[in-house]
Structures are given as structure tokens and as C-alpha cells.
Enzyme design. Structure first.
Site, mmCIF file in Angstrom:
data_model
loop_
_atom_site.group_PDB
_atom_site.id
_atom_site.type_symbol
_atom_site.label_atom_id
_atom_site.label_comp_id
_atom_site.label_asym_id
_atom_site.label_seq_id
_atom_site.Cartn_x
_atom_site.Cartn_y
_atom_site.Cartn_z
ATOM 1 C CE LYS A 125 -3.540 2.502 2.491
ATOM 2 N NZ LYS A 125 -4.564 2.465 3.536
ATOM 3 C CE LYS A 178 -5.903 1.962 -0.516
ATOM 4 N NZ LYS A 178 -6.426 1.974 0.819
HETATM 5 C C1 PBG Z 1 -7.574 3.492 5.490
HETATM 6 C C2 PBG Z 1 -7.785 3.311 4.033
HETATM 7 C C3 PBG Z 1 -7.585 4.246 3.005
HETATM 8 C C4 PBG Z 1 -8.089 3.676 1.847
HETATM 9 C C5 PBG Z 1 -8.541 2.390 2.173
HETATM 10 N N1 PBG Z 1 -8.335 2.188 3.521
HETATM 11 C C6 PBG Z 1 -7.067 5.635 3.055
HETATM 12 C C7 PBG Z 1 -5.731 5.914 3.581
HETATM 13 O O1 PBG Z 1 -4.894 5.029 3.778
HETATM 14 O O2 PBG Z 1 -5.493 7.091 3.829
HETATM 15 C C8 PBG Z 1 -8.151 4.345 0.504
HETATM 16 C C9 PBG Z 1 -9.148 3.797 -0.475
HETATM 17 C C10 PBG Z 1 -9.496 4.695 -1.622
HETATM 18 O O3 PBG Z 1 -8.901 5.764 -1.847
HETATM 19 O O4 PBG Z 1 -10.417 4.323 -2.351
HETATM 20 N N2 PBG Z 1 -6.419 3.017 6.027
#
Ligand code: PBG
Length: 330
Positions: free
Chosen positions: A194, A252
Site C-alpha cells: 500500500k 494499492k
Molecule cells: C484506510 C484506508 C484508506 C483507503 C482504504 N483504507 C485511506 C488511507 O490510507 O489514507 C483508501 C481507499 C481509496 O482511496 O479508495 N487506512
């Protein structure tokens, strides 16, 4: 001419025979944003077409998706400020509306696959995925909170849990807490690679979960989410998640990281998920609403490219649009 590649493109039937990548609803997961209350259906301004739904609205939404053949959902709660604190205690509170709604959904629609995000940010006054102390996100003190949250989610009936926090050791901590509590069948879809991406903006708007603008609160998530410049590091994360008991590995965002999806697919045997994140969907929606791109062509081409890169599963805000389009085409 002996070789004419165009022969295999001569008709729709022949093109069908040689098509290498397929995409159908069974590969897709639709994100749902939940908000407490009744009769609430609030559009996310930066992600038109996606709504925050109250529990009474989410049940018919799921029913209409099920009718289209879409069975997989990942849910996120929009938590009122009053319920947020530094330790994200609302995430496992017995009155948590999100957990109650999940139980109701599983009771009404047991054939769904319900996925929950595991991270502190929607419940944290600081807007971070871990505990903030002395201007830092402290790893090891976050793990028991994530484990507690995960057990509460498993007890509510979620089928898969998606730790999105990027703390070290969280998959292992969650796996042993689940097993100890008897939830051996609850799976883990680990957000493995991520990245600290600019493309989560609309999601943070939807949940009001951005890092809080205050002294002593880090402004970004770069000390835990990965550097967009790195690829080999994704292999380290993947090895750890696999060893700690993950059932899926996730990359991601998706589109700017197709090479990472491919890399994990080539190097691991676990199924690979890709999160086609809010900002990626918002870009396409904006271009299509301006008449610059044709949604019915650009959207499926986008999802197919994520599959082609190696994703077994795609989490996308376009899952229902794809389901509707497939019905129209068939
Ligand atoms: C929370 C999380 C996020 C997303 C999914 N879980 C945001 C972040 O890490 O700030 C983003 C998903 C999206 O942008 O569609 N930890």
C-alpha cells in the site's frame, strides 16, 4: 505472407476464442461507505456516483447488487467526531453501528462475501492508521488495537478482514488473535503493498479521515505506507504477509502500480487483489462526465487492464456499473 496476426481478430467469434483475460462480477468487490442514521444517502462530492449510506439504505443497495450477480463488498464507516478518540475504541465498541449493520447484512444475505478494512483512521481523532505519540505513529502499541478491532469484526460476521494500516507485524497479530477467539475461518486480505499515494483523496473526504492538521501530528502517512518509487520493497512486504498468515495479497492503488501487481503475481502463489482507489475512479468519472471519454468503453478497458496485470480480485467503485453494463451487453 505466412504470419498474419490480424487473422485472429477477424470476427467477434474468433476474437472470443483467443481472448486471454476475462473479467466478470465474481472478480469484483464494491466498496460501501456507511453512515449512522436513517434515510441517509449522501453523495461523496469528489467521487460522484458513490454515496454514504445509512444502514436502512445499505440493505436494499446490497440486494440490488446481488440481483446483478455482485456478491462481494468491502465496507468502511464514517464515524461521527464525538465517537473518535486517540485509541480508536469505537472500532470495537458493543454499540458500533457499523458492526451491527454487518451482522444484519450477513443475516439477510449470508451468501455475500463481506470484507472489512482494519485500521484506526476512521475512528482516530488524529486521522492516522496507528497510535500517535510524541509526533510519531507507534507500531507495537497499535497492534493490540488492530487485533481487538479484527476480533470484533469477525464476531460481527465479516468473512474477510483487510488490514490497511501497514504496521509491521499486524497480519500475524491479527491472525493469532482471530485463532485464539475461535475465528479460524475468517480470512485476511492483507493490504500488502500500500503506497503513500495522492489518489486516496476522495476516500478521505467520504470518511473525513485525513490526518488532522495539528502540531505534533504527522501530515502524511509516509512513515508507514510505501514510497511510490519502490518495487522490490513490495516483495519484502509480501513475504512477511504470506509468512504471517495472509490469505490474499493486495496492491494499492492499482493503475499506477500495475508493475507491482505483476511482480507479486509472478512471485507468490496467494491470490492477488488490486484496489482501484477512489482518486483513480474519480479521474475517469470526471473525464467521462465532461464528455472527454466514453464511460462504457473506458471503464471496462481499465478494469480489464488491472486483471491482465495479474489481479485475481479488483476492488473498484465501478463494480456495480460493470455489473449493469455486462447485463446490458448480454
Ligand atoms: C484506510 C484506508 C484508506 C483507503 C482504504 N483504507 C485511506 C488511507 O490510507 O489514507 C483508501 C481507499 C481509496 O482511496 O479508495 N487506512
Amino acid at each position: 505472407m505466412l504470419k498474419r496476426p490480424r487473422r485472429n481478430r477477424v470476427s467477434a467469434a474468433v476474437r472470443g476464442l483467443v481472448q486471454e483475460t476475462h473479467l466478470d462480477c465474481s472478480h469484483l468487490v464494491l466498496p460501501l461507505f456507511l453512515i449512522d442514521g436513517i434515510g441517509q444517502r449522501i453523495e461523496v462530492a469528489s467521487l460522484p456516483g458513490t454515496y454514504r449510506l445509512s444502514p436502512d439504505q445499505v440493505l436494499p443497495e446490497i440486494e440490488s447488487c446481488m440481483k446483478l450477480g455482485l456478491t462481494n463488498f468491502i465496507m468502511f464507516p464514517a464515524v461521527p467526531d464525538l465517537d473518535k478518540d486517540k485509541m480508536a475504541t469505537y472500532s470495537y465498541h458493543p454499540d458500533n453501528f457499523y458492526l451491527k449493520t454487518a451482522s444484519e447484512i450477513k443475516k439477510r444475505f449470508p451468501e455475500t462475501c463481506l470484507i472489512s478494512d482494519v485500521a484506526m483512521d476512521p475512528y482516530s481523532v488524529d486521522g492516522h492508521d496507528g497510535v500517535v505519540k510524541g509526533g510519531k505513529i507507534v507500531n507495537d502499541e497499535t497492534l493490540p488495537i488492530l487485533a481487538k478491532m479484527a476480533v470484533a469484526q469477525a464476531a460481527a460476521g465479516f468473512d474477510l478482514l483487510g488490514p490497511s494500516d501497514m504496521m509491521d507485524g499486524r497480519v500475524g497479530a491479527i491472525r493469532s488473535a482471530l485463532d485464539e477467539a475461535g475465528f479460524t475461518d475468517t480470512g485476511i486480505m492483507a493490504y500488502t503493498a500500500k503506497y503513500a499515494s495522492a489518489f486516496y483523496g476522495p476516500f478521505r473526504d467520504a470518511l473525513d479521515s485525513a490526518p488532522r492538521d495539528a502540531e505534533d501530528i504527522p501530515k502524511d502517512k509516509k512513515t508507514y505506507q510505501m514510497n511510490p518509487a519502490n518495487k522490490r520493497e513490495a516483495l519484502i512486504e509480501a513475504e512477511l504477509d504470506e509468512a504471517e498468515g495472509a490469505d490474499f495479497l493486495m496492491v494499492k492503488p492499482a493503475l499506477n502500480y500495475l508493475d507491482v501487481i505483476h511482480l507479486l503475481k509472478e512471485n507468490h502463489r496467494l491470490p492477488i487483489a488490486a484496489y482501484h482507489v477512489s482518486g483513480e475512479c474519480a479521474m475517469l468519472t470526471a473525464a467521462c462526465r465532461n464528455g472527454w471519454l466514453d464511460f462504457e468503453r473506458a471503464m471496462p478497458e481499465t478494469l480489464l487492464s488491472i486483471r491482465r496485470a495479474g489481479a485475481d480480485v479488483i476492488i473498484t467503485y465501478f463494480a456495480k456499473d460493470y455489473a449493469l453494463l455486462s447485463l446490458k451487453g448480454s
